[in-house]
Design a protein around this motif. Structure first.
Motif, mmCIF file in Angstrom:
data_model
loop_
_atom_site.group_PDB
_atom_site.id
_atom_site.type_symbol
_atom_site.label_atom_id
_atom_site.label_comp_id
_atom_site.label_asym_id
_atom_site.label_seq_id
_atom_site.Cartn_x
_atom_site.Cartn_y
_atom_site.Cartn_z
ATOM 1 N N UNK A 58 0.838 -1.213 0.000
ATOM 2 C CA UNK A 58 0.000 0.000 0.000
ATOM 3 C C UNK A 58 0.869 1.258 0.000
ATOM 4 N N UNK A 59 2.007 1.202 0.731
ATOM 5 C CA UNK A 59 2.886 2.367 0.828
ATOM 6 C C UNK A 59 3.590 2.671 -0.501
ATOM 7 N N UNK A 60 4.092 1.623 -1.174
ATOM 8 C CA UNK A 60 4.910 1.848 -2.384
ATOM 9 C C UNK A 60 4.142 1.632 -3.692
ATOM 10 N N UNK A 94 0.068 3.435 -11.869
ATOM 11 C CA UNK A 94 1.299 2.631 -11.758
ATOM 12 C C UNK A 94 2.556 3.400 -12.135
ATOM 13 N N UNK A 95 2.378 4.436 -12.942
ATOM 14 C CA UNK A 95 3.543 5.247 -13.298
ATOM 15 C C UNK A 95 4.136 5.961 -12.089
ATOM 16 N N UNK A 96 3.328 6.157 -11.075
ATOM 17 C CA UNK A 96 3.782 6.876 -9.872
ATOM 18 C C UNK A 96 4.235 5.920 -8.761
ATOM 19 N N UNK A 97 4.175 4.625 -9.026
ATOM 20 C CA UNK A 97 4.614 3.655 -8.018
ATOM 21 C C UNK A 97 6.128 3.768 -7.795
ATOM 22 N N UNK A 98 6.526 3.505 -6.528
ATOM 23 C CA UNK A 98 7.959 3.534 -6.187
ATOM 24 C C UNK A 98 8.464 2.080 -6.160
#
Length: 917
Positions: free
Chosen positions: A709-711, A718-722
């Motif tokens: 949930x955090x990353x 999904x482009x902003x996922x770490x």
């Protein structure tokens, strides 16, 4: 006025209570002839019958509350028979028959109250009644005393009664190992000191196996000298600590500048003089502006209040306290290069105890002895919270009524004053007050000299070692033989002997505070102690004497004692001389209570001066003004009820202040107590239940969900996922390489990614378990979790200590420090629980098998230390917890061998195909 009228009409609550239990005393007395007819075997058979009745009564209880209710109901029903049986057993084994007032004391203790009984009324014998009755439950009764000597003496002396009735008796001593302690706690009745019981509780909650825990619960405790233990000693919590890594040379630096600082005072206009101000009333010392500047100059630092210099500032403040508020031979003694604290209430040395927060180190620097390293807290509990663990608590002492309000508010204990067996005929003379200390000491010497010349025994009470030795030197110059009882080891070793013979004709005894000495002063002397002295003079070891030798010595001693007893009674009995009023009225009453026991004659008088600490600090100005009005002259004493009332008012104010200190300590520890119960409950659950696999996989799954949930937030694109950090966390916590395992982050959503990873992690854990073996894996899970909990709890205690020290500052922002402390400590506790979960998952998922040897011996060892595993990844060794760590990281003593390197065994094969397979 209405209260006074109702009291006259109906009596005090104490009188009404005593009247209400009179029929019970009559029932016990009526059973005496029946008990006298029983044989020894029939008496033991009664005990078995009583135990069966108790067991049957609670057998069908639906829950713990109903069990308690039924248990107490059946015990109340058995009370008359049980008390009558114990009385008869006592007559047969010790020759002592319980008086009616002792039966009253026994009922009070059984009901979970405090029995105030005067010195010499036989409290030790009283405890046998409720101890026997409550031991019938089979849940263990603890009888708490103030020192090891009394614990062993009472266990042996009263143990004859219990053993005669078929019960077992144990005694906890300081030098026992765990198995001996476990046996002692397994007995029906266990004697020991408050410190031993408390520390055993803490140590049990640092163990790794239930089989090594020594205590078996906290059902019923009877506390002897209850005011000394639950009030006086409750200001200092019990602490188990280990050495910290902080350097000690800073204390020497701070100590070196103290002689260059000058004491000042606070002027009426608010200005200050000198370099520091001492407030003896509040027991504090503070640097003035000039003092801070001078200290900075002497230490060569720019600003003492700069965060980088806060430690040095703390050391300077503690050094000032050590030099101004803590006196040698009063607060502590120096022995064999060690600073040993003197208990201010009992005058005994407190070996192994150290002042906290760097104060002990500051005193060591002041005395020029080796400074021991500061300690870090590993486990701690206040005496209040330890004794509140018991389902039922009772106590007995000679002086509790003055602290009745505190007993009620802190422990929910009522105080019942038990009447004396014989009328009290001691004469308590009014205090005599002198202007100066030398005048007072001259008068005390004259009083002792007068008693000695007449042959009247005299007991002189002092508040410090220093004063007892000052008196001793003056008496030596006058050629008056005397005994000194204080914290010096050469005197303390003969404690019981000195006290026992303080009632002989012409005896002069000087003693520091007399709380809980445990030996009565008999007029004319104690025949048994005198008999032992005769045997020693004849070069016979009293413990190895034949029955004939002992009887001859005892007969000779009794003749001397009986003759001296009559002479001492004619002279007025034991005379008590108090050389100073103590902060607590109870301590003065304990000293007075040494005279006039069991209807004996006796007298007491306190000698005071305006320069005594209590008078000077708390009552000085007003008393001095009264003295001037009364026309006080040099060398002339004044006896005044007005002055005596003012002194008592000063004592009450000190008692109230000390109550506030204890209340404050308890309020803060109550917050910690909830956290302590949670952690200790979790540890015990881990030790009690064999399988924690589902729990550990549950926290591992929850942690993965939180990370996902955090990353990989499903609510964002999904482009902003770490993803990079997410992979790093998986590698760090689970030892899981997402790329190597083929997790497709581009085609799956966050829920599918999490599910795919979890399936692989679960399979990885199952594979690890198959390698190690299910039984061994359960052992590792338990030990790793216990280690991590202990390491995190230790760090949490340190964080709480720091929080407590600084929380007072929020008061300047108009906030309640206690409320803020509760909030902050709860946040710290939640963070600690999160760290426990994360470190547990990290340790277990990074566990690597390095040996196939089965760990059968693991469970048999007291502190299991498996050496079959190591940790890989960034947090190698995360579960280690100091010297008590159960998990030991394997260290290589040779270079690492690569999988494709030649095998070091010399086979010529690659390592991965040979020993590394």
């Amino acid at each position: 006025m209405i209260d006074r009228f109702l009291t006259k009409l109906f009596g005090t609550p104490n009188q009404r209570y005593l009247k209400s239990i009179r029929p019970l005393i009559e029932r016990i007395n009526a059973l005496e002839p029946e008990m006298q007819q029983l044989s020894d075997e029939e008496m033991r058979a009664r005990t078995i019958q009583f135990k069966e009745r108790v067991a049957n009564a609670v057998a069908e209880a639906r829950d713990a509350e109903e069990r308690k209710r039924r248990e107490q109901a059946i015990l109340n029903e058995l009370l008359p028979e049980a008390f009558a049986l114990v009385r008869e057993a006592s007559v047969r084994t010790t020759g002592m028959r319980h008086f009616d007032v002792q039966l009253i004391g026994g009922i009070v203790l059984h009901e979970g109250k405090i029995a105030e009984m005067k010195t010499g009324e036989g409290k030790t014998l009283v405890a046998t009644l409720p101890a026997y009755l409550n031991a019938l439950t089979g849940r263990g009764v603890h009888i708490v005393t103030v020192n090891d000597y009394l614990a062993s003496r009472d266990a042996e002396w009263m143990g004859k009664i219990y053993k005669h009735l078929g019960l077992t008796v144990g005694c906890i001593q300081n030098d026992m190992d765990d198995w001996e302690r476990k046996d002692a706690y397994a007995a029906d009745i266990t004697y020991g000191t408050n410190n031993e019981f408390g520390f055993d509780y803490l140590r049990d909650n640092m163990k790794f196996d239930l089989a090594t825990c020594v205590q078996r619960g906290h059902y019923y405790a009877i506390v002897d000298e209850v005011d000394s233990i639950l009030i006086d000693e409750a200001r200092t919590p019990l602490i188990i600590s280990g050495p910290s890594e902080e350097a000690t040379d800073k204390y020497y630096k701070a100590d070196a500048i103290i002689p260059h600082l000058k004491r000042g005072e606070k002027l009426e206009d608010g200005r200050t003089t000198g370099d520091y101000i001492v407030d003896e009333k509040q027991h504090t010392v503070v640097l003035t502006e000039e003092g801070i500047a001078k200290a900075e100059r002497l230490l060569g630092v720019g600003n003492l209040y700069d965060p980088s210099n806060m430690e040095m500032l703390h050391c300077v403040e503690q050094a000032l306290r050590a030099h101004t508020l803590y006196k040698r031979d009063h607060h502590y003694v120096v022995q064999d290069g060690q600073v040993i604290i003197v208990d201010e209430f009992t005058g005994r040395l407190m070996h192994g105890r150290r002042w906290s927060d760097g104060l002990h180190q500051a005193v060591e620097a002041k005395e020029g002895v080796k400074i021991e390293r500061e300690n870090q807290t590993l486990a701690t509990i206040t005496l209040q919270n330890y004794f509140r663990l018991y389902e039922k608590l009772a106590g007995m002492t000679g002086t509790a009524e003055t602290e009745a309000a505190e007993f009620q508010s802190t422990y929910n204990l009522d105080v019942i004053v038990i009447p004396t067996h014989k009328p009290m005929i001691r004469v308590d003379h009014p205090d005599v007050i002198y202007r100066t200390l030398p005048e007072k000491w001259d008068a005390v010497i004259e009083e002792i000299k007068d008693c000695y010349e007449r042959g009247q025994p005299v007991l002189v009470g002092t508040v410090s070692v220093e004063n007892s030795e000052l008196l001793s030197r003056r008496l030596q110059r006058l050629g008056i033989p005397h005994n000194v009882l204080n914290a010096k080891p050469e005197n303390a070793a003969r404690e019981a002997e000195i006290v026992a013979q303080a009632g002989r004709k012409g005896a002069v005894t000087i003693a520091t505070n007399m709380a809980g000495r445990g030996t009565d002063i008999l007029l004319g002397g104690n025949p048994e102690f005198l008999a032992r002295e005769f045997l020693k003079r004849d070069e016979i070891n009293p413990d190895e004497a034949t029955p004939e030798q002992w009887e001859a010595a005892l007969k000779r001693a009794k003749e001397i004692v009986e003759k001296e007893h009559e002479e001492v009674v004619k002279l007025g009995g034991l005379h008590i001389v108090g050389t100073e009023r103590h902060e607590s009225r109870r301590i003065d009453n304990q000293l007075r209570g040494r005279a006039g026991r069991q209807g004996d004659p006796g007298s007491s008088r306190f000698f005071l001066s305006l320069e005594d600490d209590l008078m000077r600090i708390f009552a000085g100005d007003r008393v001095r003004a009264i003295m001037q009005k009364l026309g006080m002259e040099k060398g002339v004493a004044i006896e005044s009820k007005m002055v005596s009332k003012r002194i008592e008012a000063a004592q009450k104010s000190v008692e109230a202040r000390n109550f506030e200190i204890r209340k404050h300590l308890l309020q803060y520890d109550d917050v910690m107590n909830k956290q302590r119960e949670t952690i200790y409950g979790l540890r015990r659950q881990l030790m009690a239940e064999p399988d924690h696999r589902e729990y550990i996989l549950g926290i591992a799954r929850d942690l993965l969900s939180d990370l996902t949930k955090q990353y990989l937030d499903p609510d964002v694109s999904p482009d902003e996922w770490d993803i990079a950090d997410y992979k790093a966390q998986l590698k760090s916590i689970y030892g899981f390489d997402a790329d190597a395992e083929g997790i497709d982050f581009e085609r799956m959503n966050s829920r599918e990614i999490e599910e795919a990873i979890w399936q692989k992690l679960e399979a990885k854990y199952a594979e690890k378990e198959a390698q190690v073996g299910p039984e061994a894996m359960r052992t590792y899970e338990r030990i790793i979790m216990l280690n991590i909990i202990d390491a995190q709890w230790k760090d949490h205690l340190l964080a709480i200590d720091h929080l407590k020290q600084g929380i007072g500052l929020v008061g300047y922002g108009q906030k309640d420090p206690l409320v803020e402390y509760k909030k902050e400590s709860f946040a710290l506790f939640e963070a600690m629980l999160d760290r426990i979960d994360m470190n547990t998952v990290r340790a277990l998922f990074n566990l690597q098998v390095v040996s196939e040897q089965a760990p059968e011996a693991l469970q048999r060892r007291r502190m299991s230390r498996p050496t079959r595993m190591t940790f890989t990844g960034p947090n190698q060794g995360a579960a280690a917890a100091g010297e008590e760590a159960a998990v030991k990281t394997v260290r290589r003593d040779h270079p690492k061998v690569g999988r494709n390197d030649p095998c070091p065994c010399g086979s010529g094969k690659k390592y991965k195909k040979c020993c590394g397979a």
